[in-house]
Motif scaffolding. Structure first.
Motif, mmCIF file in Angstrom:
data_model
loop_
_atom_site.group_PDB
_atom_site.id
_atom_site.type_symbol
_atom_site.label_atom_id
_atom_site.label_comp_id
_atom_site.label_asym_id
_atom_site.label_seq_id
_atom_site.Cartn_x
_atom_site.Cartn_y
_atom_site.Cartn_z
ATOM 1 N N ARG A 1 0.840 -1.194 0.000
ATOM 2 C CA ARG A 1 0.000 0.000 0.000
ATOM 3 C C ARG A 1 0.873 1.241 0.000
ATOM 4 N NH1 ARG A 1 -4.058 -1.202 4.906
ATOM 5 N NH2 ARG A 1 -2.210 -2.212 5.803
ATOM 6 N N PRO A 2 0.360 2.363 -0.493
ATOM 7 C CA PRO A 2 1.166 3.585 -0.553
ATOM 8 C C PRO A 2 1.741 3.947 0.810
ATOM 9 C CG PRO A 2 -0.856 3.865 -1.798
ATOM 10 C CD PRO A 2 -0.968 2.550 -1.076
ATOM 11 N N GLY A 3 3.044 4.108 0.863
ATOM 12 C CA GLY A 3 3.704 4.531 2.090
ATOM 13 C C GLY A 3 3.896 3.441 3.127
ATOM 14 N N ILE A 4 3.535 2.206 2.777
ATOM 15 C CA ILE A 4 3.637 1.099 3.726
ATOM 16 C C ILE A 4 4.492 -0.005 3.107
ATOM 17 C CG2 ILE A 4 2.341 -0.640 5.031
ATOM 18 C CD1 ILE A 4 -0.024 1.267 5.029
ATOM 19 N N GLU A 5 5.258 -0.679 3.932
ATOM 20 C CA GLU A 5 6.086 -1.780 3.431
ATOM 21 C C GLU A 5 5.194 -2.926 2.940
ATOM 22 O OE1 GLU A 5 10.028 -1.238 6.298
ATOM 23 O OE2 GLU A 5 8.845 -3.070 6.363
ATOM 24 N N ARG A 6 5.750 -3.723 2.054
ATOM 25 C CA ARG A 6 5.021 -4.888 1.549
ATOM 26 C C ARG A 6 4.636 -5.782 2.721
ATOM 27 N NH1 ARG A 6 7.302 -8.030 -3.671
ATOM 28 N NH2 ARG A 6 7.362 -5.843 -4.316
ATOM 29 N N GLU A 7 3.394 -6.256 2.709
ATOM 30 C CA GLU A 7 2.883 -7.049 3.820
ATOM 31 C C GLU A 7 2.216 -8.315 3.314
ATOM 32 O OE1 GLU A 7 -0.122 -4.766 5.842
ATOM 33 O OE2 GLU A 7 -1.187 -4.292 3.997
ATOM 34 N N LEU A 8 2.249 -9.312 4.161
ATOM 35 C CA LEU A 8 1.629 -10.589 3.826
ATOM 36 C C LEU A 8 0.115 -10.455 3.882
ATOM 37 C CD1 LEU A 8 2.647 -14.077 5.046
ATOM 38 C CD2 LEU A 8 0.295 -13.335 5.387
ATOM 39 N N VAL A 9 -0.552 -11.039 2.890
ATOM 40 C CA VAL A 9 -2.002 -11.062 2.864
ATOM 41 C C VAL A 9 -2.511 -12.462 3.210
ATOM 42 C CG1 VAL A 9 -4.073 -10.762 1.454
ATOM 43 C CG2 VAL A 9 -2.121 -9.218 1.158
ATOM 44 N N ALA A 10 -2.016 -13.450 2.482
ATOM 45 C CA ALA A 10 -2.455 -14.832 2.699
ATOM 46 C C ALA A 10 -1.449 -15.791 2.090
ATOM 47 C CB ALA A 10 -3.831 -15.067 2.078
ATOM 48 N N THR A 11 -1.335 -16.970 2.690
ATOM 49 C CA THR A 11 -0.460 -18.013 2.150
ATOM 50 C C THR A 11 -1.190 -19.353 2.139
ATOM 51 O OG1 THR A 11 0.481 -18.510 4.317
ATOM 52 C CG2 THR A 11 1.663 -16.906 2.952
ATOM 53 N N VAL A 12 -0.709 -20.223 1.265
ATOM 54 C CA VAL A 12 -1.215 -21.595 1.218
ATOM 55 C C VAL A 12 -0.022 -22.516 0.998
ATOM 56 C CG1 VAL A 12 -1.754 -21.412 -1.274
ATOM 57 C CG2 VAL A 12 -2.849 -23.182 0.123
ATOM 58 N N THR A 13 0.083 -23.559 1.817
ATOM 59 C CA THR A 13 1.201 -24.482 1.704
ATOM 60 C C THR A 13 0.930 -25.527 0.637
ATOM 61 O OG1 THR A 13 0.372 -26.083 3.304
ATOM 62 C CG2 THR A 13 1.615 -24.209 4.173
ATOM 63 N N ARG A 14 1.962 -26.280 0.333
ATOM 64 C CA ARG A 14 1.824 -27.370 -0.628
ATOM 65 C C ARG A 14 0.752 -28.352 -0.159
ATOM 66 N NH1 ARG A 14 7.497 -29.118 -2.297
ATOM 67 N NH2 ARG A 14 7.592 -29.768 -0.124
ATOM 68 N N ALA B 1 -1.902 -22.972 -10.584
ATOM 69 C CA ALA B 1 -2.303 -21.609 -10.271
ATOM 70 C C ALA B 1 -2.776 -21.503 -8.833
ATOM 71 C CB ALA B 1 -3.418 -21.169 -11.212
ATOM 72 N N ILE B 2 -2.671 -20.296 -8.307
ATOM 73 C CA ILE B 2 -3.334 -19.981 -7.049
ATOM 74 C C ILE B 2 -4.216 -18.760 -7.275
ATOM 75 C CG2 ILE B 2 -1.449 -20.943 -5.673
ATOM 76 C CD1 ILE B 2 -0.805 -17.996 -4.816
ATOM 77 N N TYR B 3 -5.148 -18.571 -6.367
ATOM 78 C CA TYR B 3 -6.116 -17.500 -6.510
ATOM 79 C C TYR B 3 -6.321 -16.786 -5.177
ATOM 80 C CZ TYR B 3 -7.078 -20.460 -10.517
ATOM 81 O OH TYR B 3 -6.937 -21.222 -11.645
ATOM 82 N N LEU B 4 -6.798 -15.571 -5.244
ATOM 83 C CA LEU B 4 -7.183 -14.830 -4.055
ATOM 84 C C LEU B 4 -8.560 -14.229 -4.332
ATOM 85 C CD1 LEU B 4 -6.208 -13.945 -1.216
ATOM 86 C CD2 LEU B 4 -5.578 -11.755 -2.251
ATOM 87 N N GLN B 5 -9.572 -14.801 -3.703
ATOM 88 C CA GLN B 5 -10.915 -14.268 -3.807
ATOM 89 C C GLN B 5 -11.087 -13.223 -2.724
ATOM 90 O OE1 GLN B 5 -13.507 -15.007 -6.075
ATOM 91 N NE2 GLN B 5 -14.408 -13.208 -5.087
ATOM 92 N N VAL C 1 -7.601 -9.253 6.777
ATOM 93 C CA VAL C 1 -8.377 -9.798 5.662
ATOM 94 C C VAL C 1 -9.137 -11.066 6.047
ATOM 95 C CG1 VAL C 1 -6.698 -8.827 4.049
ATOM 96 C CG2 VAL C 1 -6.567 -11.263 4.649
ATOM 97 N N THR C 2 -8.905 -11.568 7.235
ATOM 98 C CA THR C 2 -9.579 -12.798 7.679
ATOM 99 C C THR C 2 -11.084 -12.628 7.610
ATOM 100 O OG1 THR C 2 -7.730 -13.425 9.109
ATOM 101 C CG2 THR C 2 -9.862 -14.396 9.601
ATOM 102 N N GLY C 3 -11.721 -13.615 6.994
ATOM 103 C CA GLY C 3 -13.168 -13.567 6.852
ATOM 104 C C GLY C 3 -13.644 -12.877 5.593
ATOM 105 N N ARG C 4 -12.734 -12.180 4.915
ATOM 106 C CA ARG C 4 -13.105 -11.470 3.684
ATOM 107 C C ARG C 4 -12.391 -12.037 2.455
ATOM 108 N NH1 ARG C 4 -11.756 -6.301 3.023
ATOM 109 N NH2 ARG C 4 -9.904 -6.397 4.369
ATOM 110 N N PHE C 5 -11.183 -12.511 2.639
ATOM 111 C CA PHE C 5 -10.369 -13.031 1.537
ATOM 112 C C PHE C 5 -10.216 -14.541 1.684
ATOM 113 C CE2 PHE C 5 -7.603 -8.991 0.644
ATOM 114 C CZ PHE C 5 -8.755 -8.231 0.558
ATOM 115 N N THR C 6 -10.126 -15.214 0.546
ATOM 116 C CA THR C 6 -9.907 -16.656 0.540
ATOM 117 C C THR C 6 -8.833 -16.993 -0.479
ATOM 118 O OG1 THR C 6 -12.205 -17.089 1.141
ATOM 119 C CG2 THR C 6 -10.943 -18.926 0.239
ATOM 120 N N ILE C 7 -7.795 -17.680 -0.024
ATOM 121 C CA ILE C 7 -6.744 -18.127 -0.924
ATOM 122 C C ILE C 7 -6.995 -19.591 -1.283
ATOM 123 C CG2 ILE C 7 -5.174 -18.846 0.930
ATOM 124 C CD1 ILE C 7 -2.845 -17.794 -0.815
#
Length: 115
Positions: free
Chosen positions: A40-53, A77-81, A63-69
């Protein structure tokens, strides 16, 4: 070395939804973990979501409850809803893949949440 390319960003109104996609050039099972980060502008890169093998997922509190990886090994492929988007979700989103000996990043896709 497997590369990744992210896509799917755009302009959306608050409360709206978007789905980001990350396509790999090879077998995603070579990555121990894959994920989405954002800057985000002015903010360091941050983790949103991960998925393991193995399919275990982890989300940032914001983002918990709003985003789904999710991951699709058949499509490499991976996706982020993303749902119920907020203006503070506006950022460049990056796909990431972590191999034992290297990391790869997508080029980034812009998500703008605005009315």
């Amino acid at each position: 070395q497997v590369q990744v390319a992210d896509s799917g960003g755009g302009l959306v109104q608050p409360g709206g939804s978007l789905r980001l996609s990350c396509a790999a050039s090879g077998n995603i099972d070579t990555f121990i973990v894959m994920g989405w980060y954002r800057q985000r502008p002015g903010i360091e890169r941050e983790l949103v979501a991960t998925v393991t093998r193995g399919g275990d997922t982890h989300y940032a509190d914001s983002v918990t409850g709003r985003f789904t990886i999710s991951r699709d090994s058949a499509k490499n492929a991976i996706y982020l809803q993303m749902s119920n988007l907020k203006p503070e979700d506006t950022a460049v989103y990056y796909c990431n893949g972590e191999h034992l000996i290297y990391s790869v990043w997508g080029q980034g896709t812009q998500v703008t949440v605005s009315s």
